[in-house]
Motif scaffolding. Structure first.
Motif, mmCIF file in Angstrom:
data_model
loop_
_atom_site.group_PDB
_atom_site.id
_atom_site.type_symbol
_atom_site.label_atom_id
_atom_site.label_comp_id
_atom_site.label_asym_id
_atom_site.label_seq_id
_atom_site.Cartn_x
_atom_site.Cartn_y
_atom_site.Cartn_z
ATOM 1 N N VAL A 41 76.844 -21.969 70.223
ATOM 2 C CA VAL A 41 76.747 -20.987 71.305
ATOM 3 C C VAL A 41 75.590 -20.017 71.050
ATOM 4 C CG1 VAL A 41 77.914 -19.046 72.431
ATOM 5 C CG2 VAL A 41 79.173 -21.149 71.940
ATOM 6 N N LEU A 42 75.495 -19.521 69.826
ATOM 7 C CA LEU A 42 74.442 -18.567 69.494
ATOM 8 C C LEU A 42 73.059 -19.208 69.583
ATOM 9 C CD1 LEU A 42 76.127 -16.714 66.488
ATOM 10 C CD2 LEU A 42 75.674 -15.785 68.763
ATOM 11 N N ALA A 43 72.930 -20.454 69.117
ATOM 12 C CA ALA A 43 71.642 -21.157 69.205
ATOM 13 C C ALA A 43 71.230 -21.334 70.660
ATOM 14 C CB ALA A 43 71.736 -22.508 68.499
ATOM 15 N N PHE A 44 72.195 -21.686 71.517
ATOM 16 C CA PHE A 44 71.909 -21.849 72.942
ATOM 17 C C PHE A 44 71.461 -20.521 73.558
ATOM 18 C CE2 PHE A 44 73.550 -21.428 77.312
ATOM 19 C CZ PHE A 44 72.778 -22.398 77.936
ATOM 20 N N LEU A 45 72.176 -19.448 73.235
ATOM 21 C CA LEU A 45 71.843 -18.135 73.792
ATOM 22 C C LEU A 45 70.444 -17.682 73.378
ATOM 23 C CD1 LEU A 45 75.234 -16.236 73.305
ATOM 24 C CD2 LEU A 45 74.253 -17.054 75.463
ATOM 25 N N LEU A 46 70.102 -17.897 72.110
ATOM 26 C CA LEU A 46 68.822 -17.415 71.595
ATOM 27 C C LEU A 46 67.637 -18.272 72.019
ATOM 28 C CD1 LEU A 46 69.933 -16.427 67.986
ATOM 29 C CD2 LEU A 46 69.128 -14.858 69.768
ATOM 30 N N LEU A 47 67.860 -19.567 72.177
ATOM 31 C CA LEU A 47 66.733 -20.474 72.432
ATOM 32 C C LEU A 47 66.601 -20.919 73.882
ATOM 33 C CD1 LEU A 47 67.073 -22.742 69.263
ATOM 34 C CD2 LEU A 47 65.346 -20.971 69.660
ATOM 35 N N LYS A 48 67.681 -20.813 74.659
ATOM 36 C CA LYS A 48 67.659 -21.396 75.993
ATOM 37 C C LYS A 48 67.929 -20.429 77.144
ATOM 38 C CE LYS A 48 66.550 -25.725 75.472
ATOM 39 N NZ LYS A 48 65.328 -26.237 76.111
ATOM 40 N N THR A 49 68.563 -19.314 76.901
ATOM 41 C CA THR A 49 68.891 -18.410 77.997
ATOM 42 C C THR A 49 67.838 -17.314 78.132
ATOM 43 O OG1 THR A 49 70.181 -16.864 76.638
ATOM 44 C CG2 THR A 49 71.341 -18.776 77.539
ATOM 45 N N PRO A 50 67.633 -16.786 79.337
ATOM 46 C CA PRO A 50 66.648 -15.704 79.519
ATOM 47 C C PRO A 50 67.002 -14.452 78.725
ATOM 48 C CG PRO A 50 67.958 -16.041 81.530
ATOM 49 C CD PRO A 50 68.242 -17.196 80.622
ATOM 50 N N TRP A 51 68.321 -14.203 78.547
ATOM 51 C CA TRP A 51 68.728 -13.007 77.785
ATOM 52 C C TRP A 51 68.348 -13.150 76.308
ATOM 53 C CZ3 TRP A 51 72.463 -15.900 80.569
ATOM 54 C CH2 TRP A 51 72.667 -15.449 81.871
ATOM 55 N N GLY A 52 68.597 -14.356 75.772
ATOM 56 C CA GLY A 52 68.247 -14.587 74.372
ATOM 57 C C GLY A 52 66.754 -14.526 74.149
ATOM 58 N N ILE A 53 66.002 -15.150 75.044
ATOM 59 C CA ILE A 53 64.544 -15.143 74.924
ATOM 60 C C ILE A 53 64.003 -13.724 75.061
ATOM 61 C CG2 ILE A 53 62.409 -15.949 76.015
ATOM 62 C CD1 ILE A 53 63.996 -18.504 76.807
ATOM 63 N N SER A 54 64.583 -12.945 75.985
ATOM 64 C CA SER A 54 64.153 -11.547 76.163
ATOM 65 C C SER A 54 64.455 -10.718 74.919
ATOM 66 C CB SER A 54 64.864 -10.928 77.375
ATOM 67 O OG SER A 54 64.491 -11.581 78.563
ATOM 68 N N PHE A 55 65.628 -10.976 74.314
ATOM 69 C CA PHE A 55 65.995 -10.249 73.103
ATOM 70 C C PHE A 55 65.014 -10.523 71.972
ATOM 71 C CE2 PHE A 55 68.230 -10.520 68.963
ATOM 72 C CZ PHE A 55 68.488 -9.164 68.784
ATOM 73 N N VAL A 56 64.689 -11.795 71.780
ATOM 74 C CA VAL A 56 63.758 -12.158 70.717
ATOM 75 C C VAL A 56 62.370 -11.578 71.003
ATOM 76 C CG1 VAL A 56 62.592 -14.063 69.550
ATOM 77 C CG2 VAL A 56 65.023 -14.243 70.100
ATOM 78 N N THR A 57 61.952 -11.627 72.275
ATOM 79 C CA THR A 57 60.647 -11.069 72.657
ATOM 80 C C THR A 57 60.608 -9.575 72.380
ATOM 81 O OG1 THR A 57 60.410 -12.739 74.400
ATOM 82 C CG2 THR A 57 59.010 -10.779 74.553
ATOM 83 N N TRP A 58 61.704 -8.892 72.730
ATOM 84 C CA TRP A 58 61.792 -7.449 72.478
ATOM 85 C C TRP A 58 61.756 -7.155 70.985
ATOM 86 C CZ3 TRP A 58 65.902 -5.002 69.896
ATOM 87 C CH2 TRP A 58 65.868 -3.615 69.903
ATOM 88 N N LEU A 59 62.485 -7.950 70.203
ATOM 89 C CA LEU A 59 62.530 -7.760 68.759
ATOM 90 C C LEU A 59 61.150 -7.994 68.146
ATOM 91 C CD1 LEU A 59 64.752 -7.093 66.662
ATOM 92 C CD2 LEU A 59 64.956 -9.545 66.242
ATOM 93 N N ALA A 60 60.485 -9.053 68.586
ATOM 94 C CA ALA A 60 59.148 -9.367 68.060
ATOM 95 C C ALA A 60 58.153 -8.268 68.425
ATOM 96 C CB ALA A 60 58.680 -10.713 68.600
ATOM 97 N N LYS A 61 58.274 -7.757 69.660
ATOM 98 C CA LYS A 61 57.386 -6.684 70.098
ATOM 99 C C LYS A 61 57.616 -5.426 69.271
ATOM 100 C CE LYS A 61 55.832 -4.361 74.339
ATOM 101 N NZ LYS A 61 56.071 -4.209 75.808
ATOM 102 N N GLY A 62 58.895 -5.136 68.999
ATOM 103 C CA GLY A 62 59.220 -3.977 68.172
ATOM 104 C C GLY A 62 58.650 -4.103 66.773
ATOM 105 N N PHE A 63 58.803 -5.277 66.173
ATOM 106 C CA PHE A 63 58.234 -5.490 64.845
ATOM 107 C C PHE A 63 56.707 -5.436 64.906
ATOM 108 C CE2 PHE A 63 62.290 -6.839 63.060
ATOM 109 C CZ PHE A 63 62.145 -6.476 61.728
ATOM 110 N N GLY A 64 56.152 -5.865 66.046
ATOM 111 C CA GLY A 64 54.699 -5.792 66.208
ATOM 112 C C GLY A 64 54.199 -4.362 66.131
ATOM 113 N N TYR A 65 54.929 -3.451 66.781
ATOM 114 C CA TYR A 65 54.566 -2.032 66.701
ATOM 115 C C TYR A 65 54.678 -1.528 65.262
ATOM 116 C CZ TYR A 65 54.540 -1.449 71.801
ATOM 117 O OH TYR A 65 54.244 -1.528 73.136
ATOM 118 N N LEU A 66 55.786 -1.893 64.603
ATOM 119 C CA LEU A 66 55.995 -1.443 63.221
ATOM 120 C C LEU A 66 54.896 -1.960 62.300
ATOM 121 C CD1 LEU A 66 59.858 -1.909 62.826
ATOM 122 C CD2 LEU A 66 58.611 0.204 63.264
#
Length: 407
Positions: A41-66
């Motif tokens: 379920v978690l793999a599907f959410l993170l890799l296939k759903t818009p919410w999971g992809i948005s979360f990862v994008t947000w996290l990556a962007k945050g780390f990018g700022y840091l």
């Protein structure tokens, strides 16, 4: 076909864990089934759903700022250091300065969050929640979450007072979690080498995968009396804010230097072994090719096509005998040079496999960290070190296989 092999692969990896189980009759498969479903379920959410992809994008962007803020500190100290052009590139990327030194800043942030009691709060209640689905004790669940944030050696400092009283079977599970996860301070470095969605997916899957494999290799039940005896305690010495900040900054810098030193040594050794094998079989194969052929069947079981299995197996084996950074550099080179050595799906599966501390050097790191806190328990960990690595490697294989269903 790849998905069929992935399903067979999960069964095989679970069977390989069961073969070395200390108590095969008492493995609680119902909990293992629940955690496998959660992983899917978690793999599907993170890799296939818009919410999971948005979360990862947000996290990556945050780390990018840091990482951008961290770079300002690095540039200030190393402003006069030349970074000359290499070939057609206008400026070479300096791995130590661009990837490793920012760990110092991320470590400082972790120290601040720890000092403000934000991380202990997250660790405590997330660990409590996970303990409801894994069938294990609160100590094991706490430790798994703490390992994913603090790191494989630092986490045991938070258990310093409990350490002398932890029995061998529970100590195995604690150290297995530490080897199967990665520390938050080093995630930013991974983001610069492989895709963030693979890093985040691996961290989440490994958290539950560690419990799955430990529950098979080392099944046990925690009595209510034993559970109640486990109390998280604060260190007696209360540090001031700036004492803490200085300690975490230095710890981060030490990690950067240690990883850099290990990279120099391991890459040089692998290059030497490649040269020796190439000298024996000129132009035919090298040391990493041999590792690739040995690991190819295991890579194939993760759902990677046979055409990619040898190259993928080589990278997986490189991580095992050296560390994840050396292997990630291989993946990064394949992606940047667009060599076509691996398909995009194979790159994703391999990338998820690489995100853990499961390698030979981690045995010494974990045993050494515990030995520095309790000499007797450090010797206990050293004795089951190879079994620890075996289990943590199976965790990586299962996480990679599950991710492969959604790539």
């Amino acid at each position: 076909m790849n998905y069929l092999m992935g399903a067979i692969g999960i069964i095989v990896f679970l069977l390989l864990a069961w073969l070395v189980s200390s108590d095969r009759k008492n493995v609680r498969w119902q909990y293992i089934g629940i955690m496998l479903v959660i992983q899917f379920v978690l793999a599907f959410l993170l890799l296939k759903t818009p919410w999971g992809i948005s979360f990862v994008t947000w996290l990556a962007k945050g780390f990018g700022y840091l990482l951008g803020y961290a770079q300002q500190g690095v540039d200030f100290v190393f402003a006069g250091l030349e970074n000359p052009a290499v070939g057609k590139l206008p400026q070479a990327s300096t791995f130590f300065m661009d990837v490793l030194l920012p760990i110092t800043f991320i470590s400082a942030l972790i120290g601040i969050l720890q000092y403000l009691k934000i991380l202990p709060f997250i660790i405590k209640y997330l660990g409590w929640l996970i303990s409801k689905v894994n069938g294990m004790g609160k100590l094991e669940s706490y430790n798994a979450v703490a390992s994913a944030i603090l790191g494989q050696s630092e986490v045991f400092i938070s258990l310093k007072k409990q350490l002398p009283h932890i029995p061998k079977h529970r100590l195995y599970t604690l150290t297995a979690s530490a080897m199967s996860t990665v520390s938050l301070s080093i995630v930013g470095a991974y983001f610069q080498m492989i895709k963030p969605e693979y890093v985040v997916t691996a961290i989440v899957l490994n958290l539950f995968g560690g419990f799955i494999i430990a529950s098979i290799i080392n099944p046990y039940r925690v009595s209510e009396e034993e559970e109640n005896a486990v109390i998280m305690t604060e260190n007696e010495h209360k540090q001031s804010f700036f004492e803490m900040l200085g300690e975490y900054i230095l710890d981060g810098f030490k990690v950067a230097v240690i990883v850099g030193a290990m990279l120099i040594g391991y890459i040089a050794l692998i290059a030497m072994l490649n040269g020796i094998v190439d000298g024996i079989t000129p132009g035919k194969m090298n040391f990493q090719d041999i590792l690739g052929y040995l690991f190819a069947p295991l890579a194939f079981l993760t759902g990677i096509g046979w055409d990619d299995a040898v190259r993928a197996g080589s990278i997986m084996a490189t991580k095992l005998v050296s560390n994840e950074f050396v292997a990630m550099l291989d993946v990064q080179n394949i992606v940047n040079n667009k060599t076509g050595e691996l398909s995009q799906r194979a790159i994703g599966i391999v990338s998820v496999f690489l995100v853990s501390f499961a390698n030979f050097s981690s045995i010494g790191i974990i045993a050494g960290a515990i030995k520095s806190l309790n000499d007797k328990q450090g010797d206990v960990v050293a004795r089951f070190g190879l079994k620890l690595l075996y289990g943590a490697t199976l965790v990586s294989f299962i996480s990679a296989t599950i991710a492969g269903f959604f790539l």
